[in-house]
Motif scaffolding. Sequence first.
Motif, PDB file in Angstrom:
ATOM      1  N   GLU A 129      40.644  38.076  67.772  1.00 36.28           N
ATOM      2  CA  GLU A 129      40.008  37.895  66.567  1.00 36.28           C
ATOM      3  C   GLU A 129      40.051  36.490  65.996  1.00 36.28           C
ATOM      4  O   GLU A 129      38.766  36.123  65.584  1.00 36.28           O
ATOM      5  CB  GLU A 129      40.755  38.684  65.394  1.00 36.28           C
ATOM      6  CG  GLU A 129      40.535  40.023  65.399  1.00 36.28           C
ATOM      7  CD  GLU A 129      41.713  40.735  64.263  1.00 36.28           C
ATOM      8  OE1 GLU A 129      41.125  41.778  64.018  1.00 36.28           O
ATOM      9  OE2 GLU A 129      42.382  40.242  64.012  1.00 36.28           O
ATOM     10  N   GLU A 130      41.156  35.636  66.554  1.00 32.42           N
ATOM     11  CA  GLU A 130      40.978  34.163  66.249  1.00 32.42           C
ATOM     12  C   GLU A 130      39.745  33.637  67.154  1.00 32.42           C
ATOM     13  O   GLU A 130      39.015  32.774  66.999  1.00 32.42           O
ATOM     14  CB  GLU A 130      42.317  33.402  66.706  1.00 32.42           C
ATOM     15  CG  GLU A 130      43.401  33.928  65.471  1.00 32.42           C
ATOM     16  CD  GLU A 130      42.926  33.193  64.492  1.00 32.42           C
ATOM     17  OE1 GLU A 130      42.463  32.147  64.286  1.00 32.42           O
ATOM     18  OE2 GLU A 130      43.209  34.094  63.315  1.00 32.42           O
ATOM     19  N   LYS A 131      39.757  33.921  68.427  1.00 29.47           N
ATOM     20  CA  LYS A 131      38.664  33.528  69.254  1.00 29.47           C
ATOM     21  C   LYS A 131      37.341  33.730  68.645  1.00 29.47           C
ATOM     22  O   LYS A 131      36.427  32.788  68.869  1.00 29.47           O
ATOM     23  CB  LYS A 131      38.701  34.023  70.848  1.00 29.47           C
ATOM     24  CG  LYS A 131      40.123  33.385  71.469  1.00 29.47           C
ATOM     25  CD  LYS A 131      40.265  34.032  72.884  1.00 29.47           C
ATOM     26  CE  LYS A 131      41.466  33.601  73.620  1.00 29.47           C
ATOM     27  NZ  LYS A 131      41.417  33.943  75.006  1.00 29.47           N
ATOM     28  N   LYS A 133      36.370  34.105  65.572  1.00 27.92           N
ATOM     29  CA  LYS A 133      36.309  33.091  64.426  1.00 27.92           C
ATOM     30  C   LYS A 133      35.774  31.793  64.976  1.00 27.92           C
ATOM     31  O   LYS A 133      35.121  30.998  64.359  1.00 27.92           O
ATOM     32  CB  LYS A 133      37.639  33.218  63.602  1.00 27.92           C
ATOM     33  CG  LYS A 133      38.192  34.376  62.650  1.00 27.92           C
ATOM     34  CD  LYS A 133      39.090  34.232  61.998  1.00 27.92           C
ATOM     35  CE  LYS A 133      39.352  35.667  61.141  1.00 27.92           C
ATOM     36  NZ  LYS A 133      40.535  35.585  60.347  1.00 27.92           N
ATOM     37  N   GLU A 134      36.793  31.280  65.874  1.00 28.10           N
ATOM     38  CA  GLU A 134      36.361  29.821  66.481  1.00 28.10           C
ATOM     39  C   GLU A 134      35.226  29.758  66.652  1.00 28.10           C
ATOM     40  O   GLU A 134      34.549  28.778  66.915  1.00 28.10           O
ATOM     41  CB  GLU A 134      37.318  29.742  67.542  1.00 28.10           C
ATOM     42  CG  GLU A 134      38.784  29.324  67.208  1.00 28.10           C
ATOM     43  CD  GLU A 134      39.783  29.416  68.552  1.00 28.10           C
ATOM     44  OE1 GLU A 134      39.311  29.475  69.644  1.00 28.10           O
ATOM     45  OE2 GLU A 134      41.008  29.458  68.234  1.00 28.10           O
ATOM     46  N   GLN A 135      34.419  30.877  67.306  1.00 25.31           N
ATOM     47  CA  GLN A 135      32.983  31.042  67.810  1.00 25.31           C
ATOM     48  C   GLN A 135      31.868  31.115  66.788  1.00 25.31           C
ATOM     49  O   GLN A 135      30.808  31.328  66.879  1.00 25.31           O
ATOM     50  CB  GLN A 135      32.680  31.594  69.142  1.00 25.31           C
ATOM     51  CG  GLN A 135      33.596  31.283  70.413  1.00 25.31           C
ATOM     52  CD  GLN A 135      33.041  32.042  71.627  1.00 25.31           C
ATOM     53  OE1 GLN A 135      32.052  32.552  71.616  1.00 25.31           O
ATOM     54  NE2 GLN A 135      33.821  31.965  72.627  1.00 25.31           N
ATOM     55  N   GLY A 136      32.691  31.382  65.591  1.00 21.33           N
ATOM     56  CA  GLY A 136      31.666  31.808  64.460  1.00 21.33           C
ATOM     57  C   GLY A 136      31.064  33.061  64.669  1.00 21.33           C
ATOM     58  O   GLY A 136      29.944  33.481  63.975  1.00 21.33           O
ATOM     59  N   TYR A 142      31.425  39.402  69.081  1.00 19.42           N
ATOM     60  CA  TYR A 142      32.162  38.677  70.159  1.00 19.42           C
ATOM     61  C   TYR A 142      32.574  39.710  71.248  1.00 19.42           C
ATOM     62  O   TYR A 142      32.462  39.360  72.507  1.00 19.42           O
ATOM     63  CB  TYR A 142      33.530  38.021  69.494  1.00 19.42           C
ATOM     64  CG  TYR A 142      34.307  37.149  70.601  1.00 19.42           C
ATOM     65  CD1 TYR A 142      33.719  36.120  71.091  1.00 19.42           C
ATOM     66  CD2 TYR A 142      35.632  37.585  70.798  1.00 19.42           C
ATOM     67  CE1 TYR A 142      34.664  35.461  71.926  1.00 19.42           C
ATOM     68  CE2 TYR A 142      36.452  36.964  71.471  1.00 19.42           C
ATOM     69  CZ  TYR A 142      35.879  35.923  72.167  1.00 19.42           C
ATOM     70  OH  TYR A 142      36.607  35.013  73.268  1.00 19.42           O
TER      71      TYR A 142
END
Length: 243
Positions: A129-131, A133-136, A142
């Motif tokens: 989930e963090e990854k 978010k990092e990629q928007g 994702y």
Amino acid sequence: METKVTTIYDYKSIDIPKPLIELQLPDLSAFIEDQCQKLAERHSKLELPEGQKHVLTDEMVQAEDLPGITTVEEYKDAMRREIPFTIRSQQSHMIVSDFLVPQLVQRSTFEINDEEATRESKHRLNIFEEKAKEQGLSLEAYGQKEFGVPTMDEGEVRQYVLYLGRTSFLFRVLAQEYLRQRGVTLDVVSYAEYVKSIAETTGMEEDNVREVLPIHIYMDEVPTVSMLDEMASWVYSQITFDE
């Protein structure tokens, strides 16, 4: 109760589908010419008219300082030799991670602490989930991108990531026992020897190695990496190219 493996299935008894190991070598000509073009563009100091291509020369190849390679033809021959090895290596690691590990975990038996396994699965999901978010991106978008399945919805992505987390956790437990049964002991002494070996190989200071690879990571990850490498070597030997 700590999760433990009770029976380790012999991964060499798992039949790998033939389409995964009987490969068709692609036409390398276009790829090799493209690589030569890119190398020529990097070294050339000429500004050519639009549409005109740079030409790779022996001098450009020599500027790369590649052992035993001094001409354009030698450079092309080297790529023709190396590309099949690269394809086999990439394919063997894909087979291990996407097919062999899940099959091995499924066919082995465990005494599972569900709370522990669930915690590991949720940790994997949190990272995923963090990854995203990092990629928007949304979790769904994702997941579709990472897994190459454009029809997956958010629920399916979540379930698959949780499954991957559980499988990864159980394989880590399995790999630790696999090494133990083969007489490989991971402790403070072996960690010190490992740190020294890495330092000598890389030229890093031992303290820097310990910062990058603390002992708890060593205890968790070294068995996993070791077994993955062993499995990949076994798979690699089975991959062939159809004429």
